[in-house]
Scaffold this motif. Sequence first.
Motif, PDB file in Angstrom:
ATOM      1  N   ARG A 107     -37.747  93.694  94.835  1.00 17.28           N
ATOM      2  CA  ARG A 107     -37.601  94.625  95.958  1.00 17.28           C
ATOM      3  C   ARG A 107     -37.496  96.079  95.496  1.00 17.28           C
ATOM      4  NH1 ARG A 107     -34.209  90.402  97.665  1.00 17.28           N
ATOM      5  NH2 ARG A 107     -34.998  89.330  99.508  1.00 17.28           N
ATOM      6  N   ARG A 108     -36.690  96.330  94.458  1.00 14.77           N
ATOM      7  CA  ARG A 108     -36.397  97.703  94.069  1.00 14.77           C
ATOM      8  C   ARG A 108     -36.674  98.020  92.603  1.00 14.77           C
ATOM      9  NH1 ARG A 108     -36.631 100.033  98.835  1.00 14.77           N
ATOM     10  NH2 ARG A 108     -35.003  99.365 100.286  1.00 14.77           N
ATOM     11  N   GLY A 109     -36.622  97.021  91.718  1.00 16.98           N
ATOM     12  CA  GLY A 109     -36.774  97.280  90.295  1.00 16.98           C
ATOM     13  C   GLY A 109     -35.423  97.340  89.604  1.00 16.98           C
ATOM     14  N   LEU A 110     -35.446  97.729  88.350  1.00 16.22           N
ATOM     15  CA  LEU A 110     -34.225  97.809  87.555  1.00 16.22           C
ATOM     16  C   LEU A 110     -33.400  99.031  87.916  1.00 16.22           C
ATOM     17  CD1 LEU A 110     -35.504  96.861  83.985  1.00 16.22           C
ATOM     18  CD2 LEU A 110     -33.792  95.613  85.311  1.00 16.22           C
ATOM     19  N   ALA A 111     -32.075  98.896  87.778  1.00 15.70           N
ATOM     20  CA  ALA A 111     -31.190 100.021  88.065  1.00 15.70           C
ATOM     21  C   ALA A 111     -31.232 101.073  86.965  1.00 15.70           C
ATOM     22  CB  ALA A 111     -29.761  99.524  88.244  1.00 15.70           C
ATOM     23  N   LEU A 112     -31.530 100.668  85.751  1.00 13.54           N
ATOM     24  CA  LEU A 112     -31.569 101.608  84.627  1.00 13.54           C
ATOM     25  C   LEU A 112     -32.721 101.252  83.700  1.00 13.54           C
ATOM     26  CD1 LEU A 112     -28.575 100.827  82.196  1.00 13.54           C
ATOM     27  CD2 LEU A 112     -29.607  99.182  83.750  1.00 13.54           C
ATOM     28  N   ALA A 113     -33.190 102.253  82.996  1.00 12.65           N
ATOM     29  CA  ALA A 113     -34.404 102.078  82.203  1.00 12.65           C
ATOM     30  C   ALA A 113     -34.136 101.502  80.829  1.00 12.65           C
ATOM     31  CB  ALA A 113     -35.133 103.412  82.068  1.00 12.65           C
ATOM     32  N   ARG A 114     -32.881 101.596  80.335  1.00 12.95           N
ATOM     33  CA  ARG A 114     -32.573 101.144  78.985  1.00 12.95           C
ATOM     34  C   ARG A 114     -31.403 100.173  79.004  1.00 12.95           C
ATOM     35  NH1 ARG A 114     -32.221 106.833  77.292  1.00 12.95           N
ATOM     36  NH2 ARG A 114     -30.022 106.361  76.964  1.00 12.95           N
ATOM     37  N   ALA A 115     -31.486  99.147  78.153  1.00  5.25           N
ATOM     38  CA  ALA A 115     -30.386  98.201  77.968  1.00  5.25           C
ATOM     39  C   ALA A 115     -30.343  97.810  76.504  1.00  5.25           C
ATOM     40  CB  ALA A 115     -30.569  96.971  78.845  1.00  5.25           C
ATOM     41  N   ASP A 116     -29.190  97.332  76.073  1.00  7.43           N
ATOM     42  CA  ASP A 116     -29.030  96.954  74.672  1.00  7.43           C
ATOM     43  C   ASP A 116     -29.569  95.565  74.375  1.00  7.43           C
ATOM     44  OD1 ASP A 116     -27.095  99.168  73.383  1.00  7.43           O
ATOM     45  OD2 ASP A 116     -26.570  98.833  75.478  1.00  7.43           O
ATOM     46  N   ALA A 117     -29.520  94.687  75.363  1.00 11.73           N
ATOM     47  CA  ALA A 117     -30.001  93.321  75.153  1.00 11.73           C
ATOM     48  C   ALA A 117     -30.291  92.696  76.500  1.00 11.73           C
ATOM     49  CB  ALA A 117     -28.963  92.493  74.391  1.00 11.73           C
ATOM     50  N   ALA A 118     -31.146  91.691  76.496  1.00 12.96           N
ATOM     51  CA  ALA A 118     -31.520  90.982  77.722  1.00 12.96           C
ATOM     52  C   ALA A 118     -31.651  89.503  77.429  1.00 12.96           C
ATOM     53  CB  ALA A 118     -32.827  91.529  78.293  1.00 12.96           C
ATOM     54  N   LEU A 119     -31.335  88.694  78.422  1.00 12.86           N
ATOM     55  CA  LEU A 119     -31.390  87.233  78.300  1.00 12.86           C
ATOM     56  C   LEU A 119     -32.112  86.656  79.503  1.00 12.86           C
ATOM     57  CD1 LEU A 119     -30.424  84.334  77.427  1.00 12.86           C
ATOM     58  CD2 LEU A 119     -28.289  84.839  78.669  1.00 12.86           C
ATOM     59  N   VAL A 120     -33.098  85.798  79.241  1.00 11.51           N
ATOM     60  CA  VAL A 120     -33.732  85.001  80.300  1.00 11.51           C
ATOM     61  C   VAL A 120     -33.418  83.549  79.998  1.00 11.51           C
ATOM     62  CG1 VAL A 120     -35.827  84.531  81.589  1.00 11.51           C
ATOM     63  CG2 VAL A 120     -35.574  86.725  80.426  1.00 11.51           C
ATOM     64  N   ILE A 121     -32.638  82.915  80.882  1.00  8.76           N
ATOM     65  CA  ILE A 121     -32.099  81.590  80.593  1.00  8.76           C
ATOM     66  C   ILE A 121     -33.136  80.498  80.794  1.00  8.76           C
ATOM     67  CG2 ILE A 121     -30.268  79.952  81.163  1.00  8.76           C
ATOM     68  CD1 ILE A 121     -28.689  82.344  82.279  1.00  8.76           C
ATOM     69  N   ASN A 122     -33.859  80.549  81.908  1.00  8.89           N
ATOM     70  CA  ASN A 122     -34.827  79.496  82.221  1.00  8.89           C
ATOM     71  C   ASN A 122     -35.731  79.954  83.353  1.00  8.89           C
ATOM     72  OD1 ASN A 122     -33.182  79.093  84.607  1.00  8.89           O
ATOM     73  ND2 ASN A 122     -31.869  77.790  83.385  1.00  8.89           N
ATOM     74  N   ILE A 123     -36.791  79.205  83.565  1.00  3.57           N
ATOM     75  CA  ILE A 123     -37.734  79.469  84.650  1.00  3.57           C
ATOM     76  C   ILE A 123     -37.971  78.153  85.391  1.00  3.57           C
ATOM     77  CG2 ILE A 123     -40.066  80.192  85.265  1.00  3.57           C
ATOM     78  CD1 ILE A 123     -38.379  82.455  84.120  1.00  3.57           C
ATOM     79  N   ALA A 124     -37.728  78.161  86.710  1.00  6.39           N
ATOM     80  CA  ALA A 124     -37.963  76.971  87.523  1.00  6.39           C
ATOM     81  C   ALA A 124     -38.416  77.411  88.902  1.00  6.39           C
ATOM     82  CB  ALA A 124     -36.698  76.116  87.612  1.00  6.39           C
ATOM     83  N   ALA A 125     -38.994  76.480  89.650  1.00  4.34           N
ATOM     84  CA  ALA A 125     -39.530  76.786  90.975  1.00  4.34           C
ATOM     85  C   ALA A 125     -38.399  77.099  91.946  1.00  4.34           C
ATOM     86  CB  ALA A 125     -40.353  75.611  91.483  1.00  4.34           C
TER      87      ALA A 125
END
Length: 554
Positions: A247-265
């Motif tokens: 809907r809006r995108g990220l709140a900030l352009a920079r982060a120190d680390a990111a995690l994507v746990i899983n992808i499901a329907a």
Amino acid sequence: MKLLDSRRLTGPNLLLDRAGAVLEVALYPEEAETVVRAWREQARRLLDAVGWEDEEVASRIFPGGASLAVSAPIDGLYAATEVNEAAWVAAAAGEAFDLLPVAERLRAEIAGEANPALIALRDAAAEHGVAFLWDDHRASVGLGTGSLTWPVEALPDPGSIDWSAVHDIPVLLVTGTNGKTTTVRLLASMVSAAGRVPGVTSTDRIVVGGEVIEEGDFSGPGGARTLLRDRRVEVAILETARGGLLRRGLALARADAALVINIAADHLGEFGVLDLSGIAEAKMIITRAVGPEGQVALNADDPELVAAAGRVTAPLVWFSLDPENLLVRDHLAAGGEAVYLKDDNLILARGGEETAVVPVREIPIAFGGAARHNVANALAAVALAGALKLSSVEMAEGLRRVGTQPEDNPGRTNLIERDGVRILVDYAHNPHGLTALLGLARSLPAERRLIVIGQAGDRSDNAIRELAGIAWSFQPDHVIVKEMKSLLRGRQAGEVPEILEDELQRLGAAPEAVERAGSDLEAARMALEWARPGDLLVLLVHTQRDEVMKMLRG
């Protein structure tokens, strides 16, 4: 061709690496390429005509429609929606569209919206190497303990700011289809064990150092900004949901680390996300905020994430339930970092060495390993915690603290015993999450089994039926189908329960084995009335968690 939605994009998003505006349009397949090409041409003409020659045009075509975006200055996003809509009208009008009067009107709107003080503050923050956050009401420089915030209508001259007092704090972004809230709570517990003040946003609340600041779904950019401006926060851990990203995108352009746990329907069909690869593309937006000095943690057991990993530019940390995962082995052999389960221990491997962080039996929410999904969440938390340079002792202590009381992780895998009845309360709200939860439930002894299910109205009929099928595979003796009036989302009252009941009966459920409740609380009361000592009740609670938990403890 039909215009469905026009909105601002306030940060990096699926189509652009910066702010802008986007249209969601419905298109027949045979017209899509022609219409989008015409829109792109007209959008470019309008951008140039209003003085935005450096702004971008981007589009994404999918079956049934397209997303059409233009980038824009942050003090011109409302005007940008008008520019985008005018380009859409121009694409339909073709040669009959008169550009000059429209461009003149748009230039006036851009001038009226312009806020030079906002741009000056943003540029000064960039010069001093600190974050800049803004919304319709406030603007801030720095993050957490190093932040300063002002009303947008009363911004200071950058030269008057004591920049020595402004600094950023570590920011961790967490997304995935399931497990986000549990994982950010695990990370917060680790940060607390290290003696630092964590701030957490989630679909439940905003929490700073254990104090609940606000209740509700704060997994979007608005919740992130609220937390990041709190001057008590030393480490920010942001649950980042798909909806806010699209809907809006990220709140900030920079982060120190990111995690994507899983992808499901889940939520398929919204914003042109129609399949698992589309979900992965949307959730991977968070990885673009991480630079070469940061880390991105991904699930090596998830095929969609393995396929998407090639787009990540930051150093990768893989996590896996399988110590022999070939991707993990190859990654370690190349000098990379990974976290995995080995001999019932969570292992952090880096620099050619293995460190046993904690045995699974000492993680309360893992239920001795029976809650396989929470073992994966713990691995994910360790993988991301490595970016904070936490010690293995601090990681282990954090994992041991969560789950000893239902209040530690409310509404997520809470096991309660009452009058000889076991009650498993969880937020599982899609087939993937319910499958994981029932893996734990099947390990719990029971004379009889009951399950309460419900679904939000924005899921397809097939997704609703799939949820019913997974619930029935649990072989329950009784099923309570609940209505969720606050989550009808376009459907009529009773429509979703009717689909669930129809599918249960189609699969073999006797009519007398299925009841209907009007709410989460009513369903929980009915379940307790049905139960007798030795039974197991699985309650999927979505809208009245606090009321249900209070009743169960009463």
